[in-house]
Design an enzyme around this catalytic site. Structure first.
Site, short mmCIF file in Angstrom:
data_model
loop_
_atom_site.label_atom_id
_atom_site.label_comp_id
_atom_site.label_asym_id
_atom_site.label_seq_id
_atom_site.Cartn_x
_atom_site.Cartn_y
_atom_site.Cartn_z
N TRP A 1 0.86 -1.18 0.00
CA TRP A 1 0.00 0.00 0.00
C TRP A 1 0.89 1.23 0.00
O TRP A 1 1.82 1.34 0.80
CB TRP A 1 -0.92 0.05 1.22
N GLU B 1 -3.04 -3.10 -2.30
CA GLU B 1 -4.15 -2.52 -1.54
C GLU B 1 -4.51 -1.12 -2.04
O GLU B 1 -3.67 -0.25 -2.16
CB GLU B 1 -3.76 -2.45 -0.06
N LYS C 1 -7.03 2.53 -1.97
CA LYS C 1 -7.55 3.47 -0.99
C LYS C 1 -8.33 4.57 -1.69
O LYS C 1 -8.00 4.95 -2.82
CB LYS C 1 -6.41 4.09 -0.16
N ASP D 1 -9.34 -3.14 2.08
CA ASP D 1 -9.34 -2.60 3.43
C ASP D 1 -10.72 -2.01 3.68
O ASP D 1 -11.19 -1.17 2.92
CB ASP D 1 -8.26 -1.52 3.59
N HIS E 1 -11.22 1.74 3.47
CA HIS E 1 -10.68 2.46 2.33
C HIS E 1 -11.69 2.76 1.24
O HIS E 1 -11.33 2.97 0.09
CB HIS E 1 -9.51 1.67 1.73
N HIS F 1 -8.27 -6.54 4.91
CA HIS F 1 -7.84 -5.77 6.06
C HIS F 1 -9.12 -5.30 6.76
O HIS F 1 -9.83 -4.44 6.26
CB HIS F 1 -7.01 -4.56 5.64
N ASP G 1 -11.36 6.86 6.78
CA ASP G 1 -10.50 5.73 7.13
C ASP G 1 -9.82 6.00 8.46
O ASP G 1 -8.62 6.22 8.55
CB ASP G 1 -9.46 5.52 6.02
N ASP H 1 -9.71 3.96 11.12
CA ASP H 1 -9.09 2.78 11.72
C ASP H 1 -9.49 2.57 13.17
O ASP H 1 -8.65 2.36 14.05
CB ASP H 1 -7.56 2.85 11.59
N ASP I 1 -6.55 -4.37 10.67
CA ASP I 1 -5.80 -3.15 10.38
C ASP I 1 -6.49 -1.95 11.01
O ASP I 1 -7.32 -1.29 10.39
CB ASP I 1 -5.64 -2.94 8.87
#
Length: 418
Positions: free
Chosen positions: A185, A226, A228, A259, A262, A286, A294, A296, A326
């Site tokens: 990524w 990956e 985004k 992800d 993302h 993820h 994003d 997390d 993640d």
């Protein structure tokens, strides 16, 4: 018979009446390996130096006491987390989470020797290791560009880092007996509207092709890419967008990484799984929780997580998906974040494994009214009783007791780091 055992017996009988084998569900769940992300424990800082500054669209909020300051502390934290998460799992590293630095050696020349203690630790625990190149947090990330930078010298540095991480992953896989996922990524992008989106993407393709030029035995190393939607500081254009990496993975034979943070908040990542598996055979997930962006957050059992787990289970995708976590939350105890988030995803998987087939059968008959009624009925099934039984059999505390070990560790270990 104890009260808990009586509850489980009754729950198992109820599920059996609906055609669900509770023992089989728990057995399947025990075989699902999660990639526990090491970077939750050190706030994605790595251990190259004490002067690290997080850059590249990443942001960790909070300053809860006890952050791991070196690889030894991080491994100690992971030791506890892995004891409190049912099942057997692996650990994912970022390319700067070295346990040893050598004079004059930067990320472009890292080798497995920089991670030797990690390998020894993983061998002792009989688990696998994964690694992701760290294309951020370094002065060679210039104007939020790495592999897409117009300067060939800067691109060369990052290409060498990508190659180095693939070779490190190969060593992980060879020595630990399980192939390492090496996930690419890059934060490359633009804060404001670029005049040219095409040239950076062409440079990114050329750089990635260089990174992947050497063929590595998939028995030891697996490449993933990956996407985004955007990041902090690259709100107007992300070079490695979803469309970019979807087509790159398909055209280059790489594994696509989704992800869950993302994408746009209204997009369903669960819906994307069946679409991709119509034409691909493998995915890397993820699992995170985005709140408006994003961000997390630690995963919790919500509709998004339940849908993601369900799509993975009921369509027979479990052997096609590599599951990894993640998120990085520094507002709470970091060990607890690992444990709460991992167990939440395991709960979602268990709910899916315990789902009766009645709603699917109704749908096959185009009886959408019964489908809706049966979907709602399934929400009240006693999966929590099965979860508690599985935790007990796995030798880990229940949800109401899991914080006891974490608080003792905080008092005796984490507080002393400040």
């Amino acid at each position: 018979m104890s009260h808990k055992k009586e509850l489980f017996k009754n729950a198992a009988e109820l599920y059996s009446e609906l055609g669900v084998d509770v023992e089989q569900a728990m057995s399947t769940l025990a075989e699902i390996e999660l990639g526990i992300h090491a970077w939750q424990g050190d706030d994605v800082r790595g251990f190259e130096s004490d002067s690290f500054t997080l850059t590249g669209g990443c942001q960790v909020t909070g300053n809860y006491p006890g952050r791991a300051r070196n690889a030894d502390e991080l491994r100690a934290d992971l030791d506890l987390a892995l004891k409190l998460i049912p099942g057997r799992h692996r650990v994912g590293l970022q390319g700067h989470q070295v346990d040893r630095m050598f004079p004059g050696v930067d990320r472009d020349a890292f080798t497995a020797d920089n991670f030797r203690s990690w390998i020894d630790w993983a061998k002792s625990k009989k688990i696998g290791l994964d690694i992701a190149p760290a294309f951020y947090g370094h002065d060679r990330l210039d104007h939020n560009l790495s592999l897409a930078h117009p300067d060939p010298a800067i691109r060369e540095f990052w290409i060498s880092h990508g190659i180095a991480c693939r070779k490190i992953g190969e060593t992980f896989g060879r020595e630990l007996g399980t192939p390492a996922i090496v996930n690419f990524w890059m934060p490359d992008g633009f804060k404001d509207t670029p005049s040219d989106r095409f040239a950076p993407r062409k440079r990114m393709i050329e750089s990635l092709d260089r990174c992947f030029a050497e063929k590595i035995d998939p028995a030891f190393e697996r490449d993933t890419v990956e996407q985004k939607l955007f990041g902090i500081g690259v709100e107007s254009c992300t070079v490695g967008s979803h469309e970019f990496f979807l087509l790159y993975a398909a055209s280059r034979g790489k594994i696509l990484c989704f992800d869950t943070g993302h994408f746009h908040p209204t997009e369903s990542i669960a819906d994307k799984l069946s679409a991709v598996f119509c034409l691909m055979n493998e995915l890397f997930l993820h699992v995170s929780r985005g709140v408006r962006w994003d961000s997390d957050h630690v995963t919790v059992v919500n509709d998004d997580l339940l849908a993601l787990a369900r799509e993975s289970v009921v369509n027979g995708f479990l052997d096609k998906i590599h599951f990894g976590l993640d998120y990085f939350d520094a507002t709470i105890n970091r060990v607890a974040a690992w444990v709460i988030g991992a167990r939440a995803f395991q709960k979602a998987l268990l709910v899916a494994l315990l789902e009766p087939d009645a709603a699917r059968k109704a749908e096959q008959k185009l009886d959408y009214t019964s489908r809706l009624a049966l979907q709602e009925a399934a929400k009240t099934l006693p999966w929590g009783i099965v979860w508690n039984e599985w935790c007990e059999r796995s030798g880990v505390p229940s949800d109401y007791a899991v914080m006891n070990d974490i608080r003792n560790y905080e008092k005796n270990v984490l507080d002393a780091r400040n």
